[in-house]
Design an enzyme around this catalytic site. Sequence first.
Site, mmCIF file in Angstrom:
data_model
loop_
_atom_site.group_PDB
_atom_site.id
_atom_site.type_symbol
_atom_site.label_atom_id
_atom_site.label_comp_id
_atom_site.label_asym_id
_atom_site.label_seq_id
_atom_site.Cartn_x
_atom_site.Cartn_y
_atom_site.Cartn_z
ATOM 1 N N PRO A 68 46.323 50.364 0.533
ATOM 2 C CA PRO A 68 46.399 50.101 1.972
ATOM 3 C C PRO A 68 45.893 48.691 2.292
ATOM 4 O O PRO A 68 45.026 48.156 1.602
ATOM 5 C CB PRO A 68 45.509 51.187 2.587
ATOM 6 C CG PRO A 68 44.750 51.805 1.467
ATOM 7 C CD PRO A 68 45.467 51.503 0.194
ATOM 8 N N GLY A 75 39.239 47.012 2.787
ATOM 9 C CA GLY A 75 37.944 46.891 2.118
ATOM 10 C C GLY A 75 37.997 47.014 0.606
ATOM 11 O O GLY A 75 36.965 47.060 -0.063
ATOM 12 N N LYS A 116 39.500 46.324 -5.680
ATOM 13 C CA LYS A 116 38.107 45.880 -5.832
ATOM 14 C C LYS A 116 37.226 46.845 -5.049
ATOM 15 O O LYS A 116 37.464 47.055 -3.861
ATOM 16 C CB LYS A 116 37.971 44.455 -5.269
ATOM 17 C CG LYS A 116 36.546 44.012 -5.044
ATOM 18 C CD LYS A 116 36.320 43.416 -3.644
ATOM 19 C CE LYS A 116 36.492 44.410 -2.535
ATOM 20 N NZ LYS A 116 36.015 43.984 -1.221
ATOM 21 N N ASP A 176 36.873 36.680 -1.669
ATOM 22 C CA ASP A 176 36.926 37.783 -2.641
ATOM 23 C C ASP A 176 37.874 37.509 -3.809
ATOM 24 O O ASP A 176 37.964 38.330 -4.720
ATOM 25 C CB ASP A 176 37.429 39.056 -1.932
ATOM 26 C CG ASP A 176 36.337 40.109 -1.814
ATOM 27 O OD1 ASP A 176 35.214 39.859 -2.291
ATOM 28 O OD2 ASP A 176 36.633 41.180 -1.258
ATOM 29 N N GLY A 219 42.936 44.322 -1.666
ATOM 30 C CA GLY A 219 44.293 44.345 -2.218
ATOM 31 C C GLY A 219 44.922 42.954 -2.251
ATOM 32 O O GLY A 219 45.455 42.526 -3.289
ATOM 33 N N SER A 254 43.429 40.058 -2.126
ATOM 34 C CA SER A 254 42.657 39.177 -3.020
ATOM 35 C C SER A 254 43.027 39.451 -4.478
ATOM 36 O O SER A 254 43.191 38.530 -5.279
ATOM 37 C CB SER A 254 41.152 39.432 -2.840
ATOM 38 O OG SER A 254 40.802 39.350 -1.487
#
Length: 293
Positions: A104, A108, A17, A146, A111, A113
């Site tokens: 990773p 931010g 995302k 998220d 991953g 979510s």
Amino acid sequence: MAPSHPPSPRVELARAKVNLALHVTGQRSDGYHLLESLVVFPQIGDRIALESSEKLELVLEGPFARDIEGPAEANLILKAVRSFAERAGLPCPDIRLTLTKRLPVSSGIGGGSSDAATTLRLLEDFTGTYLPEEELHALALSLGADVPVCLIPEPQIMRGIGDELATGPDLPACGIVLVNPKAGVSTPEVFRSMTRRDNPALPLVPESFDTLSQLTGYLASCRNDMQDAAIQLCGRIGDVLSVLKADSRIDLARMSGSGATCFGLCEPEHAPDIERSLRADHPEWWIASGPLS
Ligand SMILES: C[C@@](CO)(OP(=O)(O)O)[C@H](O)COP(=O)(O)OP(=O)(O)OC[C@H]1O[C@@H](n2ccc(N)nc2=O)[C@H](O)[C@@H]1O
Ligand SMILES: Nc1ncnc2c1ncn2[C@@H]1O[C@H](COP(=O)(O)OP(=O)(O)O)[C@@H](O)[C@H]1O
């Protein structure tokens, strides 16, 4: 008789995302922040495979599997399975989920979510039980702010704490390069470190961007309001952004989410070359590239 083979696993890409713009416009009384964000899902992600098994199990592999903290039960994938079964009134399914962790962790780009949202979609197909969209959305939100946006991996405008979603603009052909300096930053810590929480709203998002320069022109009028606080906590984010901004093939560079992953937008044909030259100069960074959507 032909030998019977076990059915092949169902496999999905849990896409990263990316917050192309992230405005933090307020804070609720429970501490959660009000966001306005243009979110996209490039063709870069984790791999999740689902197959029948004798019990519910999660197998972790891939370059970042070791960075996922805590016991398996705390993994958002298993949380998604248990919540889905409970909400759907089904027994917990006997399945093996194999996560190939290529994104990773705490970086931010959501991953975890995206893994949770993709698991929910895989479970719908596996069980043949499709919850009403509002119920699935509420279930996703209970797993993380998220997660709802990751249920539909297409351009979206996200508001509220992440729970108010609208269809995003049509995007032009565009390449994206993702770079993480292999530094994890904590989302709550970045929110806490922000000096301002009442920033201006996202400018009106048009229905479509026909060219890359229209898209980057619009994004130049936007911000990531978490970026300065994240750089204060992790100076390497500033280093990544300086390198991306100095590359004449990159039209816009910014941090995604609470960091530390940053992105560069470019003409699609430049993305593989940029990835190659960044890898040569910075072998210590995680770098990926692909089409924006
Ligand atoms: C900042 C964003 C922007 O897309 O991305 P990431 O950096 O995580 O990728 C998200 O809002 C992150 O969502 P997510 O990571 O799911 O958050 P959650 O697990 O629900 O919450 C983690 C913590 O972040 C803070 N939080 C999260 C969302 C929000 N709108 N306001 C907040 O203040 C809260 O302190 C919360 O305890
Ligand atoms: N499947 C998963 N993949 C990644 N992180 C997970 C997963 N399940 C739980 N987590 C935990 O969730 C937290 C946030 O991870 P992640 O989603 O990668 O962050 P971000 O949204 O900042 O990219 C980490 O503390 C991590 O240990």
